[in-house]
Write a protein that holds these residues in place. Structure first.
Motif, mmCIF file in Angstrom:
data_model
loop_
_atom_site.group_PDB
_atom_site.id
_atom_site.type_symbol
_atom_site.label_atom_id
_atom_site.label_comp_id
_atom_site.label_asym_id
_atom_site.label_seq_id
_atom_site.Cartn_x
_atom_site.Cartn_y
_atom_site.Cartn_z
ATOM 1 N N PHE A 231 0.926 -1.221 -0.101
ATOM 2 C CA PHE A 231 0.109 0.059 0.050
ATOM 3 C C PHE A 231 0.963 1.085 0.008
ATOM 4 C CE2 PHE A 231 -3.505 -2.731 1.233
ATOM 5 C CZ PHE A 231 -4.721 -1.916 0.937
ATOM 6 N N ARG A 232 1.750 1.140 0.868
ATOM 7 C CA ARG A 232 2.566 2.317 0.726
ATOM 8 C C ARG A 232 3.367 2.724 -0.496
ATOM 9 N NH1 ARG A 232 6.125 3.287 6.508
ATOM 10 N NH2 ARG A 232 4.021 4.182 7.783
ATOM 11 N N GLN A 233 3.935 1.517 -0.939
ATOM 12 C CA GLN A 233 4.713 1.599 -2.371
ATOM 13 C C GLN A 233 3.643 2.143 -3.510
ATOM 14 O OE1 GLN A 233 8.010 0.722 -2.671
ATOM 15 N NE2 GLN A 233 7.721 0.677 -0.544
ATOM 16 N N ALA A 234 2.372 1.892 -3.415
ATOM 17 C CA ALA A 234 1.503 2.490 -4.241
ATOM 18 C C ALA A 234 1.053 3.807 -4.047
ATOM 19 C CB ALA A 234 0.140 1.434 -4.164
ATOM 20 N N GLY A 235 1.549 4.530 -2.787
ATOM 21 C CA GLY A 235 1.452 6.022 -2.552
ATOM 22 C C GLY A 235 0.306 6.168 -1.458
ATOM 23 N N HIS A 236 -0.261 5.109 -0.953
ATOM 24 C CA HIS A 236 -1.307 5.325 0.150
ATOM 25 C C HIS A 236 -0.709 5.573 1.544
ATOM 26 C CE1 HIS A 236 -4.595 4.283 -2.615
ATOM 27 N NE2 HIS A 236 -3.831 3.406 -2.957
ATOM 28 N N ARG A 237 -1.150 6.424 2.286
ATOM 29 C CA ARG A 237 -0.589 6.706 3.812
ATOM 30 C C ARG A 237 -1.273 5.576 4.788
ATOM 31 N NH1 ARG A 237 -0.777 12.851 4.936
ATOM 32 N NH2 ARG A 237 0.400 12.254 6.605
ATOM 33 N N VAL A 238 -0.400 4.733 5.017
ATOM 34 C CA VAL A 238 -1.089 3.540 5.908
ATOM 35 C C VAL A 238 0.142 3.626 7.232
ATOM 36 C CG1 VAL A 238 -2.271 2.540 4.182
ATOM 37 C CG2 VAL A 238 -0.177 1.606 4.849
ATOM 38 N N SER A 239 -0.230 2.987 8.436
ATOM 39 C CA SER A 239 0.672 2.937 9.209
ATOM 40 C C SER A 239 0.636 1.245 9.545
ATOM 41 C CB SER A 239 0.290 3.687 10.407
ATOM 42 O OG SER A 239 -1.144 3.369 10.876
ATOM 43 N N GLY A 240 1.119 1.145 10.766
ATOM 44 C CA GLY A 240 1.068 -0.478 11.120
ATOM 45 C C GLY A 240 -0.406 -0.906 11.594
ATOM 46 N N VAL A 241 -0.444 -2.213 11.721
ATOM 47 C CA VAL A 241 -1.694 -2.721 11.923
ATOM 48 C C VAL A 241 -1.590 -4.102 12.887
ATOM 49 C CG1 VAL A 241 -2.871 -2.171 9.977
ATOM 50 C CG2 VAL A 241 -1.642 -4.135 9.741
ATOM 51 N N ASP A 242 -2.596 -4.491 13.704
ATOM 52 C CA ASP A 242 -2.515 -5.740 14.448
ATOM 53 C C ASP A 242 -3.552 -6.656 13.509
ATOM 54 O OD1 ASP A 242 -0.906 -5.183 16.279
ATOM 55 O OD2 ASP A 242 -2.161 -4.268 17.760
ATOM 56 N N ILE A 243 -3.086 -7.923 13.164
ATOM 57 C CA ILE A 243 -3.903 -8.649 12.415
ATOM 58 C C ILE A 243 -3.945 -10.183 13.062
ATOM 59 C CG2 ILE A 243 -4.263 -9.980 10.197
ATOM 60 C CD1 ILE A 243 -2.810 -7.389 9.007
#
Length: 387
Positions: free
Chosen positions: A100-112
């Motif tokens: 997602f970051r490589q595609a330019g979206h601003r995302v942070s970490g997640v718990d999954i």
């Protein structure tokens, strides 16, 4: 598997309530193996068995992963995700967030937390189901709205394929992600990987009085193994030798001359598989629309012969299951997935299902193989939010 069970497991593991539960299906490919990365045709159906993720966004860059089925939790900084890191199944999940970051979206970490009723490594696209369920979660958690229409789902499919190719190091094409995100319930999807067009085709075996069986042989594969990559590399070499950008450029009418232009018989057989498999995919889509399941079965058997003899990706357990199912009355049968293990698809009259399953079970026992397991291949829904 119920979404509430995934939520409860997340709460027990992380000590906090997840923001939601998302899921994506596996797939069974009626025909069209090793054609997606060659710009060809594939005919997958989303399966009614799914991978579920409960997830919650974080304010930092940590990606924490745990699974109810697979050992080996992962905890990695998103900025440190790279080829084969964190490794194993975690590369598919963390790699998706990274992509997602490589595609330019601003995302942070997640718990999954992950739960699934899919067979893993059986040719039913468990890896893409994991990627696509994570992608659906990330899209909603960060308000990206990428599940809203087919164009945005196409972007999600690209993100997931990037994770699989770059971080999980599996050199696959996009059939699995496209089916999981853009498939339609009750339909097969004829995908043209040259121009990106999709053609939904009704999947109605019951109307013809048949079942499509999935026979799990108990053999397992990994798309990140060298075997799959070797076939991809061989196809790339053939394209270079023939001076085309992808093998889709070679049609059935061109096949004989193209095979003769190649330096060895192995490459010629690989080319023959791709060209004839493309033709089988289009023909099978037409047969499905006409309700001609005899033709569907015949196409499956021809596809298996091609995968066994020309592509050389079958194994003895798979061949035994195919041959036994056909001898017991199946209208057609073939290896499903990238090969080197996994499951067999078989088209069987509804009343003939017990005879086919019993015959395969007996043949495996006589050969000293493990006990095979069979179930009906039913069409499912594409990736979605469940809770």
């Amino acid at each position: 598997m119920k979404p509430q069970a995934i939520c409860s497991a997340f709460e027990r593991h992380y000590g906090i309530t997840p923001a939601g539960v998302w899921s994506a299906p596996g797939r069974f490919n009626l025909v069209g193996e090793h054609t997606d990365y060659n710009g060809g045709f594939c005919l997958p159906v989303p399966l009614d068995r799914r991978t579920f993720v409960a997830a919650r966004r974080r304010s930092d860059d940590r990606v924490r992963l745990t699974s109810l089925e697979i050992a080996g939790d992962a905890d990695v900084d998103l900025r440190e995700v790279t080829a084969a890191v964190p490794g194993g199944w975690g590369s598919y999940a963390a790699g998706t967030v990274w992509a997602f970051r490589q595609a330019g979206h601003r995302v942070s970490g997640v718990d999954i937390l992950v739960g699934s009723d899919l067979l893993i490594g059986a040719g039913l696209s468990s890896s893409a189901a994991l990627e696509c369920s994570v992608a659906a979660a990330v899209s909603d958690l960060f308000d990206l709205d990428l599940l809203s229409d087919d164009a945005h789902r196409a972007e999600l499919a690209t993100i997931c394929q990037t994770a699989e190719n770059v971080i999980a190091l599996a050199p696959t094409g996009g059939v699995d992600q496209t089916s999981a995100l853009r498939g339609r319930q009750g339909h097969a999807l004829l995908i043209d990987f040259l121009d990106g067009t999709l053609r939904p085709v009704p999947y109605r075996p019951h109307a013809a009085g048949v079942e499509v069986l999935i026979i799990d042989t108990g053999t397992r594969h990994s798309l990140a193994s060298g075997h799959f990559g070797n076939r991809h590399a061989e196809c790339d070499r053939i394209a270079g030798l023939l001076g085309v950008d992808c093998l889709r450029r070679i049609g059935v009418d061109d096949l004989s001359a193209a095979m003769q232009a190649l330096p060895d018989a192995i490459l010629a057989r690989r080319l023959r598989h791709v060209v004839t498999e493309n033709a089988r995919a289009v023909a099978m889509a037409d047969a499905l629309e006409q309700g001609d399941w005899h033709a569907v079965g015949e196409g499956m058997t021809r596809a298996h012969e091609s995968m066994r003899d020309d592509l050389e990706v079958s194994v003895p357990e798979i061949d035994l299951a195919v041959d036994t199912a056909l001898a017991a009355g199946a209208w057609g049968a073939r290896l499903v997935g990238g090969g080197f293990g996994g499951c067999v698809l078989a088209v069987v009259l509804r009343e003939g299902v017990p005879a086919v399953t019993d015959a395969v079970r007996a043949a495996f026992a006589q050969a000293g193989y493990g006990r095979p397991h069979s179930f009906t291949a039913r069409a499912g829904d594409p990736a979605r939010r469940d809770a």
